[in-house]
Design a protein around this motif. Structure first.
Motif, PDB file in Angstrom:
ATOM      1  N   ILE A  26      38.555  33.137  51.822  1.00  0.00           N
ATOM      2  CA  ILE A  26      39.828  32.622  51.304  1.00  0.00           C
ATOM      3  C   ILE A  26      39.642  31.178  50.827  1.00  0.00           C
ATOM      4  N   GLY A  27      40.096  30.925  49.599  1.00  0.00           N
ATOM      5  CA  GLY A  27      39.971  29.598  48.999  1.00  0.00           C
ATOM      6  C   GLY A  27      38.725  29.431  48.154  1.00  0.00           C
ATOM      7  N   ARG A  28      37.808  30.390  48.212  1.00  0.00           N
ATOM      8  CA  ARG A  28      36.571  30.295  47.432  1.00  0.00           C
ATOM      9  C   ARG A  28      36.688  31.102  46.152  1.00  0.00           C
ATOM     10  N   SER A  29      35.932  30.699  45.160  1.00  0.00           N
ATOM     11  CA  SER A  29      35.901  31.408  43.888  1.00  0.00           C
ATOM     12  C   SER A  29      34.807  32.467  43.937  1.00  0.00           C
ATOM     13  N   VAL A  30      35.165  33.698  43.555  1.00  0.00           N
ATOM     14  CA  VAL A  30      34.217  34.803  43.549  1.00  0.00           C
ATOM     15  C   VAL A  30      34.350  35.592  42.253  1.00  0.00           C
ATOM     16  N   THR A  31      33.312  36.357  41.965  1.00  0.00           N
ATOM     17  CA  THR A  31      33.354  37.333  40.881  1.00  0.00           C
ATOM     18  C   THR A  31      33.098  38.687  41.512  1.00  0.00           C
ATOM     19  N   THR A  32      33.926  39.656  41.172  1.00  0.00           N
ATOM     20  CA  THR A  32      33.762  41.006  41.701  1.00  0.00           C
ATOM     21  C   THR A  32      34.104  42.002  40.608  1.00  0.00           C
ATOM     22  N   SER A  33      33.810  43.258  40.867  1.00  0.00           N
ATOM     23  CA  SER A  33      34.133  44.290  39.882  1.00  0.00           C
ATOM     24  C   SER A  33      34.558  45.556  40.601  1.00  0.00           C
ATOM     25  N   GLY A  34      35.325  46.361  39.893  1.00  0.00           N
ATOM     26  CA  GLY A  34      35.774  47.621  40.443  1.00  0.00           C
ATOM     27  C   GLY A  34      36.527  48.419  39.403  1.00  0.00           C
ATOM     28  N   LEU A  35      36.888  49.618  39.789  1.00  0.00           N
ATOM     29  CA  LEU A  35      37.673  50.482  38.910  1.00  0.00           C
ATOM     30  C   LEU A  35      39.155  50.236  39.150  1.00  0.00           C
ATOM     31  N   ILE A  36      39.920  50.207  38.066  1.00  0.00           N
ATOM     32  CA  ILE A  36      41.364  50.024  38.187  1.00  0.00           C
ATOM     33  C   ILE A  36      41.945  51.304  38.783  1.00  0.00           C
ATOM     34  N   LYS A  37      42.513  51.167  39.962  1.00  0.00           N
ATOM     35  CA  LYS A  37      43.060  52.306  40.704  1.00  0.00           C
ATOM     36  C   LYS A  37      44.571  52.435  40.493  1.00  0.00           C
ATOM     37  N   ASN A  38      45.228  51.280  40.318  1.00  0.00           N
ATOM     38  CA  ASN A  38      46.671  51.262  40.152  1.00  0.00           C
ATOM     39  C   ASN A  38      47.052  50.018  39.361  1.00  0.00           C
ATOM     40  N   LYS A  39      48.142  50.107  38.613  1.00  0.00           N
ATOM     41  CA  LYS A  39      48.665  48.926  37.919  1.00  0.00           C
ATOM     42  C   LYS A  39      50.170  48.992  37.901  1.00  0.00           C
ATOM     43  N   ASN A  40      50.790  47.802  37.970  1.00  0.00           N
ATOM     44  CA  ASN A  40      52.242  47.716  37.998  1.00  0.00           C
ATOM     45  C   ASN A  40      52.648  46.499  37.181  1.00  0.00           C
ATOM     46  N   LEU A  41      53.406  46.717  36.128  1.00  0.00           N
ATOM     47  CA  LEU A  41      53.905  45.622  35.297  1.00  0.00           C
ATOM     48  C   LEU A  41      55.261  45.192  35.828  1.00  0.00           C
ATOM     49  N   HIS A  42      55.351  43.960  36.261  1.00  0.00           N
ATOM     50  CA  HIS A  42      56.584  43.406  36.819  1.00  0.00           C
ATOM     51  C   HIS A  42      57.506  42.981  35.669  1.00  0.00           C
ATOM     52  N   PRO A  43      58.831  43.055  35.856  1.00  0.00           N
ATOM     53  CA  PRO A  43      59.771  42.634  34.806  1.00  0.00           C
ATOM     54  C   PRO A  43      59.587  41.174  34.362  1.00  0.00           C
ATOM     55  N   ASP A  44      59.064  40.320  35.245  1.00  0.00           N
ATOM     56  CA  ASP A  44      58.838  38.912  34.885  1.00  0.00           C
ATOM     57  C   ASP A  44      57.555  38.706  34.089  1.00  0.00           C
ATOM     58  N   GLY A  45      56.817  39.786  33.805  1.00  0.00           N
ATOM     59  CA  GLY A  45      55.620  39.673  32.981  1.00  0.00           C
ATOM     60  C   GLY A  45      54.310  39.637  33.762  1.00  0.00           C
ATOM     61  N   HIS A  46      54.356  39.679  35.075  1.00  0.00           N
ATOM     62  CA  HIS A  46      53.138  39.731  35.875  1.00  0.00           C
ATOM     63  C   HIS A  46      52.573  41.142  35.831  1.00  0.00           C
ATOM     64  N   LEU A  47      51.256  41.253  35.911  1.00  0.00           N
ATOM     65  CA  LEU A  47      50.600  42.553  36.011  1.00  0.00           C
ATOM     66  C   LEU A  47      49.841  42.582  37.336  1.00  0.00           C
ATOM     67  N   PHE A  48      50.162  43.542  38.167  1.00  0.00           N
ATOM     68  CA  PHE A  48      49.520  43.668  39.472  1.00  0.00           C
ATOM     69  C   PHE A  48      48.568  44.856  39.435  1.00  0.00           C
ATOM     70  N   LEU A  49      47.283  44.571  39.654  1.00  0.00           N
ATOM     71  CA  LEU A  49      46.265  45.614  39.654  1.00  0.00           C
ATOM     72  C   LEU A  49      45.762  45.849  41.068  1.00  0.00           C
TER      73      LEU A  49
END
Length: 159
Positions: free
Chosen positions: A66-89
């Motif tokens: 927590i607090g550190r910068s990382v790079t990771t990868s994975g398959l998109i399992k779920n996505k949710n577009l919030h009415p305020d314009g946020h995209l939650f993956l």
């Protein structure tokens, strides 16, 4: 009648006496300390700008990061577009899931680069660089810049 000058030896002592040596040493120490401080700041600056985030598998991300910068990868399992314009993956490496919130300000920047919610296809591979955080007892990696999101078919979308 006597002279107060005392000849060449007294002139030498008054010019190169203890006060002069003290001032010379003091100025030399100040100059040396300033030079060392400046060199240290330059080294810190260059080490920070060359700092690469740690590449890590999703299943290795835990609270210690927590607090550190990382790079990771994975398959998109779920996505949710919030009415305020946020995209939650939710992305997964098959062993563990990870939340990736893409907040509206970054979505706007992505849209300016012709990347939208439609480009985040389910089951497609994504690379994410960001800060590890925890929200509601779930770990997440929060991308901050357009360059922090890459799709598997593209080495670098934003060169």
């Amino acid at each position: 009648f006597t002279t107060t000058l005392g000849g060449p030896k007294s002139i030498y002592r008054s010019f190169f006496g203890s006060n002069f040596m003290f001032e010379l040493k003091r100025n030399l120490i100040i100059l040396l300390c300033g030079g060392i401080s400046f060199a240290g700041l330059v080294m810190v600056y260059f080490s920070v700008i060359n700092l690469e985030p740690e590449e890590i598998e999703i299943n290795e991300i835990d609270q210690t990061l927590i607090g550190r910068s990382v790079t990771t990868s994975g398959l998109i399992k779920n996505k949710n577009l919030h009415p305020d314009g946020h995209l939650f993956l939710t992305i997964s490496d098959g062993k563990k899931d990870l939340q990736v919130p893409i907040f509206s300000n970054l979505m706007v920047a992505l849209n300016e680069n012709e990347i939208g919610e439609r480009d985040f296809k389910l089951k497609s591979k994504i690379y994410v660089t960001g800060l590890v955080d925890e929200y509601r007892n779930q770990l997440q990696v929060i991308p901050r810049k357009v360059r922090d999101i890459k799709f598997s078919e593209q080495e670098d979308l934003f060169s």
